[in-house]
Design a protein around this motif. Structure first.
Motif, PDB file in Angstrom:
ATOM      1  N   PRO A  39    -108.569 -53.334  16.140  1.00  0.00           N
ATOM      2  CA  PRO A  39    -108.165 -51.933  16.300  1.00  0.00           C
ATOM      3  C   PRO A  39    -109.291 -51.098  16.913  1.00  0.00           C
ATOM      4  CG  PRO A  39    -108.711 -52.361  14.017  1.00  0.00           C
ATOM      5  CD  PRO A  39    -108.848 -53.676  14.742  1.00  0.00           C
ATOM      6  N   VAL A  40    -108.926 -50.092  17.661  1.00  0.00           N
ATOM      7  CA  VAL A  40    -109.903 -49.144  18.197  1.00  0.00           C
ATOM      8  C   VAL A  40    -110.145 -48.106  17.106  1.00  0.00           C
ATOM      9  CG1 VAL A  40    -110.346 -47.408  19.969  1.00  0.00           C
ATOM     10  CG2 VAL A  40    -109.138 -49.526  20.568  1.00  0.00           C
ATOM     11  N   LEU A  41    -111.402 -47.947  16.728  1.00  0.00           N
ATOM     12  CA  LEU A  41    -111.739 -47.008  15.664  1.00  0.00           C
ATOM     13  C   LEU A  41    -111.792 -45.577  16.193  1.00  0.00           C
ATOM     14  CD1 LEU A  41    -114.572 -48.988  13.851  1.00  0.00           C
ATOM     15  CD2 LEU A  41    -112.204 -48.692  13.112  1.00  0.00           C
ATOM     16  N   LYS A  42    -111.243 -44.669  15.421  1.00  0.00           N
ATOM     17  CA  LYS A  42    -111.286 -43.255  15.780  1.00  0.00           C
ATOM     18  C   LYS A  42    -112.745 -42.813  15.854  1.00  0.00           C
ATOM     19  CE  LYS A  42    -109.444 -38.813  14.370  1.00  0.00           C
ATOM     20  NZ  LYS A  42    -108.642 -38.088  13.398  1.00  0.00           N
ATOM     21  N   GLY A  43    -113.100 -42.145  16.941  1.00  0.00           N
ATOM     22  CA  GLY A  43    -114.461 -41.687  17.132  1.00  0.00           C
ATOM     23  C   GLY A  43    -115.358 -42.686  17.835  1.00  0.00           C
ATOM     24  N   SER A  44    -114.809 -43.850  18.196  1.00  0.00           N
ATOM     25  CA  SER A  44    -115.577 -44.870  18.928  1.00  0.00           C
ATOM     26  C   SER A  44    -114.927 -45.103  20.279  1.00  0.00           C
ATOM     27  CB  SER A  44    -115.600 -46.184  18.140  1.00  0.00           C
ATOM     28  OG  SER A  44    -116.318 -46.024  16.944  1.00  0.00           O
ATOM     29  N   PRO A  45    -115.676 -45.674  21.232  1.00  0.00           N
ATOM     30  CA  PRO A  45    -115.097 -45.945  22.545  1.00  0.00           C
ATOM     31  C   PRO A  45    -113.918 -46.914  22.461  1.00  0.00           C
ATOM     32  CG  PRO A  45    -117.477 -46.240  22.579  1.00  0.00           C
ATOM     33  CD  PRO A  45    -117.081 -46.046  21.155  1.00  0.00           C
ATOM     34  N   ASN A  46    -113.019 -46.798  23.412  1.00  0.00           N
ATOM     35  CA  ASN A  46    -111.862 -47.678  23.491  1.00  0.00           C
ATOM     36  C   ASN A  46    -112.238 -48.899  24.323  1.00  0.00           C
ATOM     37  OD1 ASN A  46    -109.425 -48.963  23.937  1.00  0.00           O
ATOM     38  ND2 ASN A  46    -108.303 -47.085  24.385  1.00  0.00           N
ATOM     39  N   TYR A  47    -112.362 -50.044  23.664  1.00  0.00           N
ATOM     40  CA  TYR A  47    -112.772 -51.258  24.377  1.00  0.00           C
ATOM     41  C   TYR A  47    -111.755 -51.682  25.433  1.00  0.00           C
ATOM     42  CZ  TYR A  47    -109.525 -53.812  21.360  1.00  0.00           C
ATOM     43  OH  TYR A  47    -108.404 -54.256  20.709  1.00  0.00           O
ATOM     44  N   LYS A  48    -110.529 -51.226  25.320  1.00  0.00           N
ATOM     45  CA  LYS A  48    -109.499 -51.582  26.306  1.00  0.00           C
ATOM     46  C   LYS A  48    -109.779 -50.961  27.667  1.00  0.00           C
ATOM     47  CE  LYS A  48    -106.190 -52.109  22.608  1.00  0.00           C
ATOM     48  NZ  LYS A  48    -105.005 -51.615  21.941  1.00  0.00           N
ATOM     49  N   GLU A  49    -110.690 -49.985  27.695  1.00  0.00           N
ATOM     50  CA  GLU A  49    -111.074 -49.328  28.946  1.00  0.00           C
ATOM     51  C   GLU A  49    -112.370 -49.907  29.519  1.00  0.00           C
ATOM     52  OE1 GLU A  49    -111.273 -45.236  27.819  1.00  0.00           O
ATOM     53  OE2 GLU A  49    -109.096 -45.069  27.582  1.00  0.00           O
ATOM     54  N   TRP A  50    -113.005 -50.849  28.807  1.00  0.00           N
ATOM     55  CA  TRP A  50    -114.237 -51.450  29.302  1.00  0.00           C
ATOM     56  C   TRP A  50    -113.903 -52.441  30.414  1.00  0.00           C
ATOM     57  CZ3 TRP A  50    -116.544 -53.083  23.938  1.00  0.00           C
ATOM     58  CH2 TRP A  50    -116.952 -51.944  23.245  1.00  0.00           C
ATOM     59  N   SER A  51    -114.597 -52.350  31.525  1.00  0.00           N
ATOM     60  CA  SER A  51    -114.355 -53.332  32.586  1.00  0.00           C
ATOM     61  C   SER A  51    -115.036 -54.646  32.199  1.00  0.00           C
ATOM     62  CB  SER A  51    -114.895 -52.819  33.924  1.00  0.00           C
ATOM     63  OG  SER A  51    -116.290 -52.655  33.858  1.00  0.00           O
ATOM     64  N   ASP A  52    -114.333 -55.722  32.379  1.00  0.00           N
ATOM     65  CA  ASP A  52    -114.843 -57.068  32.088  1.00  0.00           C
ATOM     66  C   ASP A  52    -115.268 -57.256  30.631  1.00  0.00           C
ATOM     67  OD1 ASP A  52    -114.448 -57.804  34.762  1.00  0.00           O
ATOM     68  OD2 ASP A  52    -116.425 -57.053  35.316  1.00  0.00           O
ATOM     69  N   ALA A  53    -114.592 -56.606  29.693  1.00  0.00           N
ATOM     70  CA  ALA A  53    -114.878 -56.837  28.284  1.00  0.00           C
ATOM     71  C   ALA A  53    -114.542 -58.287  27.939  1.00  0.00           C
ATOM     72  CB  ALA A  53    -114.061 -55.884  27.418  1.00  0.00           C
ATOM     73  N   MET A  54    -115.241 -58.816  26.950  1.00  0.00           N
ATOM     74  CA  MET A  54    -115.031 -60.194  26.528  1.00  0.00           C
ATOM     75  C   MET A  54    -114.724 -60.234  25.043  1.00  0.00           C
ATOM     76  SD  MET A  54    -118.218 -61.835  28.610  1.00  0.00           S
ATOM     77  CE  MET A  54    -119.290 -60.488  28.117  1.00  0.00           C
ATOM     78  N   GLN A  55    -113.797 -61.114  24.668  1.00  0.00           N
ATOM     79  CA  GLN A  55    -113.486 -61.291  23.256  1.00  0.00           C
ATOM     80  C   GLN A  55    -113.889 -62.691  22.828  1.00  0.00           C
ATOM     81  OE1 GLN A  55    -110.049 -59.664  21.080  1.00  0.00           O
ATOM     82  NE2 GLN A  55    -109.361 -61.759  20.917  1.00  0.00           N
ATOM     83  N   TYR A  56    -114.533 -62.739  21.672  1.00  0.00           N
ATOM     84  CA  TYR A  56    -114.932 -64.001  21.058  1.00  0.00           C
ATOM     85  C   TYR A  56    -114.197 -64.116  19.733  1.00  0.00           C
ATOM     86  CZ  TYR A  56    -118.842 -63.742  24.329  1.00  0.00           C
ATOM     87  OH  TYR A  56    -119.612 -63.659  25.459  1.00  0.00           O
ATOM     88  N   LYS A  57    -113.961 -65.343  19.286  1.00  0.00           N
ATOM     89  CA  LYS A  57    -113.257 -65.494  18.010  1.00  0.00           C
ATOM     90  C   LYS A  57    -113.675 -66.772  17.310  1.00  0.00           C
ATOM     91  CE  LYS A  57    -109.230 -68.034  19.568  1.00  0.00           C
ATOM     92  NZ  LYS A  57    -107.815 -68.209  19.451  1.00  0.00           N
ATOM     93  N   ASN A  58    -113.433 -66.775  16.033  1.00  0.00           N
ATOM     94  CA  ASN A  58    -113.582 -67.948  15.182  1.00  0.00           C
ATOM     95  C   ASN A  58    -112.538 -67.787  14.096  1.00  0.00           C
ATOM     96  OD1 ASN A  58    -114.172 -69.793  13.193  1.00  0.00           O
ATOM     97  ND2 ASN A  58    -116.374 -69.534  13.325  1.00  0.00           N
TER      98      ASN A  58
END
Length: 135
Positions: free
Chosen positions: A91-110
């Motif tokens: 989730p995008v936290l209120k008061g924090s940047p929206n990662y969905k607008e970051w160019s070339d953002a990367m997601q990692y998972k485990n």
């Protein structure tokens, strides 16, 4: 009735004497420390006790600290979400940047076992979202 009140008193007392700060809760759930030099920490806690955990953290730090966090959490690049972060569970936290607008953002998972970690970072690895949860 007194046997049921005693655990409630214990929980309330522990919340009063040892409140769940972001650093403590992250360490408790992941066995990893948040970077000491982080900036703009924002968080949202949910769950705990008998409910499933789903904690979200946003902060800014150096690329080296984010690389270290990636290694410590043992997360790997999630190619399924490459370029499609609008479908992420983070989730995008209120008061924090929206990662969905970051160019070339990367997601990692485990997500091995009952615990899962999702980490999204911007291209130059200075901003990060981390989700810690269990199912």
């Amino acid at each position: 009735m007194s046997p049921s009140i005693l655990p409630l008193i214990f929980v309330l007392w522990s919340l009063f004497t040892n409140p769940p700060t972001p650093h403590k809760r992250f360490k408790s759930l992941t066995k990893v420390d948040l970077p000491q030099d982080l900036k703009n920490l924002n968080h949202h806690f949910s769950g705990g006790g008998i409910a499933d955990y789903f904690d979200t953290y946003y902060f800014e730090t150096s690329p080296e600290k984010i690389d270290k966090l990636i290694l410590q959490l043992q997360v790997t690049l999630d190619e399924h979400y490459e370029g499609k972060l609008s479908h992420s569970i983070v989730p995008v936290l209120k008061g924090s940047p929206n990662y969905k607008e970051w160019s070339d953002a990367m997601q990692y998972k485990n997500n091995e076992g009952t615990w899962f970690y999702s980490l999204i970072t911007n291209n130059n690895k200075t901003q990060v979202y981390v989700v810690v949860g269990c199912i």
